[in-house]
Design an enzyme around this catalytic site. Structure first.
Site, mmCIF file in Angstrom:
data_model
loop_
_atom_site.group_PDB
_atom_site.id
_atom_site.type_symbol
_atom_site.label_atom_id
_atom_site.label_comp_id
_atom_site.label_asym_id
_atom_site.label_seq_id
_atom_site.Cartn_x
_atom_site.Cartn_y
_atom_site.Cartn_z
ATOM 1 N N ASP A 295 39.496 39.709 34.837
ATOM 2 C CA ASP A 295 39.729 39.432 33.412
ATOM 3 C C ASP A 295 40.661 38.225 33.344
ATOM 4 O OD1 ASP A 295 40.210 39.733 30.533
ATOM 5 O OD2 ASP A 295 39.421 41.749 30.766
ATOM 6 N N HIS A 329 38.575 35.449 33.025
ATOM 7 C CA HIS A 329 38.081 35.071 31.703
ATOM 8 C C HIS A 329 38.850 33.882 31.153
ATOM 9 C CE1 HIS A 329 36.312 39.357 30.891
ATOM 10 N NE2 HIS A 329 35.750 38.741 31.908
#
Length: 479
Positions: A295, A329
């Site tokens: 992430d 991300h």
């Protein structure tokens, strides 16, 4: 030169002139002054101090034997060390299985080279429940793997490994979904945080201002524990260690101040495996670290929705320096849980490079979150490849269904200087502001992006200044 390119570039200049309000003499906007705060912030950070005393976990019954649970040995060693005024709790070479580790005042948990702490994958080992946080919402839940509540002068240091042992058989399936590229082990009908009695119930409790001690989750609720969480702590050092296979957010200081994270190497590609999430925290230095995550590499938080507005503690004075971001991300991200506000974030001398890194710099919020981002200063950033954009600002961020409300966020004073990018993906700047709250005051100075599909995709931005910059080898300036 290709005529179509000339036409496109001319259109771009016209687009800039129509979209962005120019700076006027009465709109003094010198974000360079923000950099003057950097040295002041770093000087204010207090490092923990420890007595020159060592306490080996071996002397309190620890054994590097497979399936031998060393929880009691860790507890006794830490308790003794703290009661005697503090020092180092030594984890020697070898693999040591344990449940959660709770730090006490003046304790440095020190992992010698060749040591590895393996954390239990049995959720029952993470009882009793503790006051913790899940995605910006406080609750009583499984203990984080390493936890400290209202402590001072604490550390996790050394050259060893912290292994959360999460994978598609342990912890990760509770996410309730798989990604496009990774099988997290979720099977339809299996345990999921998305079930109504789990995360949705916690969200409802937070909206209704249910007292935290009544937000009891844990068993049968499938909300994964954070890895390292100092909660309401001061003077914290996390240094040198490697962290792998995390259940959830990895380094998560909450309501804490004076935090140094130095030389940490994080390798964990599970769901919500953010590398570092300072939340409601002040005076944070993250330096010399490597982030390779599932992430955001670094995501600065400040509470979700009404919870964040009630707590009303900004995350501020955060320095990210000399770090490397690989997969993730986003490289350095603010949000989406940022309802109490974020200010004074400095990103200096970092490298970001991976075909699996979506964005370099990202801000995400919406009208349910609200909150203000004021002051993001980025300089000397080297970007190899990112998938989507170099700078992404999204004020219509959507997750978990309808995310619209009456709390209008603000994003202002964003400064990028001395940035080089080999491949910026789709956009140099991808910005989505609000008609009621335009993104204000964005400066790009000496930004060189060699390759990107489109320079800009922008709505509702006011006061964009671009100087001494090139995109796709074309000089772009706007005042």
């Amino acid at each position: 030169m290709n005529k179509n390119f000339i036409s496109a570039f001319t259109y771009l200049l016209l687009f800039l002139s129509l979209q962005f309000k120019s700076f006027g003499q009465n709109e003094a906007f010198d974000l360079q002054n923000g950099w003057k705060q950097l040295k002041t912030v770093e000087k204010e950070i207090i490092y923990p101090q420890f007595q020159n005393k060592d306490y080996s976990i071996l002397d309190f019954g620890a054994q590097a034997i497979e399936n031998y649970n060393n929880s009691e040995a860790f507890r006794k060693t830490i308790e003794t060390c703290s009661k005697n005024g503090g020092g180092r709790v030594i984890v020697p070479k070898g693999k040591f299985l344990t449940g959660p580790i709770h730090l006490e005042n003046n304790v440095n948990l020190h992992l010698e080279e060749g040591s590895e702490i393996l954390f239990s994958t049995n959720p029952d080992d993470y009882y009793p429940l503790v006051h913790t946080s899940f995605e910006g919402l406080e609750l009583m839940n499984y203990s984080p793997l390493i936890y400290a509540f209202n402590k001072k002068n604490i550390a996790v240091t050394g050259k060893g490994v912290l292994n959360g042992q999460a994978d598609k058989n342990n912890w990760w399936p509770w996410k309730g979904s798989n990604s496009e590229n990774i099988d997290f082990g979720y099977k339809v009908g299996g345990p999921s945080q998305q079930d109504e009695s789990n995360l949705p119930q916690l969200m409802l409790m937070a909206e209704n201002n249910t007292p935290v001690d009544e937000r009891v989750f844990g068993k049968n609720h499938y909300l994964r524990p954070n890895f390292i969480e100092p909660f309401e702590c001061e003077n914290i050092l996390i240094q040198g260690i490697k962290i792998i296979n995390a259940p959830f957010w990895i380094i998560h200081p909450v309501k804490s101040k004076n935090i140094t994270i130095d030389g940490v190497h994080i390798e964990s590609h599970g769901p919500n495996n953010d590398g570092c999430d300072p939340e409601y925290s002040k005076n944070v230095l993250i330096k010399n670290c490597i982030f390779n995550t599932g992430d955001d590499c670094i995501a600065i938080k400040a509470g979700r929705d009404s919870e964040g507005r009630r707590i009303a503690i900004k995350s501020e004075n955060i320095i990210v320096r000399d770090c490397k971001m690989i997969d993730g991300h986003g490289g350095v991200v603010i949000g989406s849980e940022m309802s109490a506000g974020v200010s004074n974030v400095f990103v200096v001398n970092c490298i970001m490079d991976s075909p699996n890194l979506d964005r370099a710099i990202r801000i995400k919020t919406n009208t349910k979150r609200g909150g203000t981002v004021d002051g993001l200063y980025v300089r000397n950033l080297k970007v190899g490849k990112v998938k989507e954009s170099v700078l992404r600002i999204n004020m219509n961020y959507s997750v978990y269904g309808n995310q619209t409300g009456n709390f209008i966020p603000e994003v202002k004073n964003i400064y990028l200087q001395n940035i080089t990018v080999e491949d910026g993906g789709k956009y140099a700047i991808y910005a989505d502001g609000l008609e009621k709250s335009k993104i204000k005051n964005v400066v790009l100075n000496n930004v060189k992006i060699k390759k990107v599909k489109e320079p800009f995709s922008i709505t509702h931005i006011e006061n964009l200044k671009i100087t001494n910059s090139k995109i796709n080898n074309q000089k772009i300036e706007h005042y």
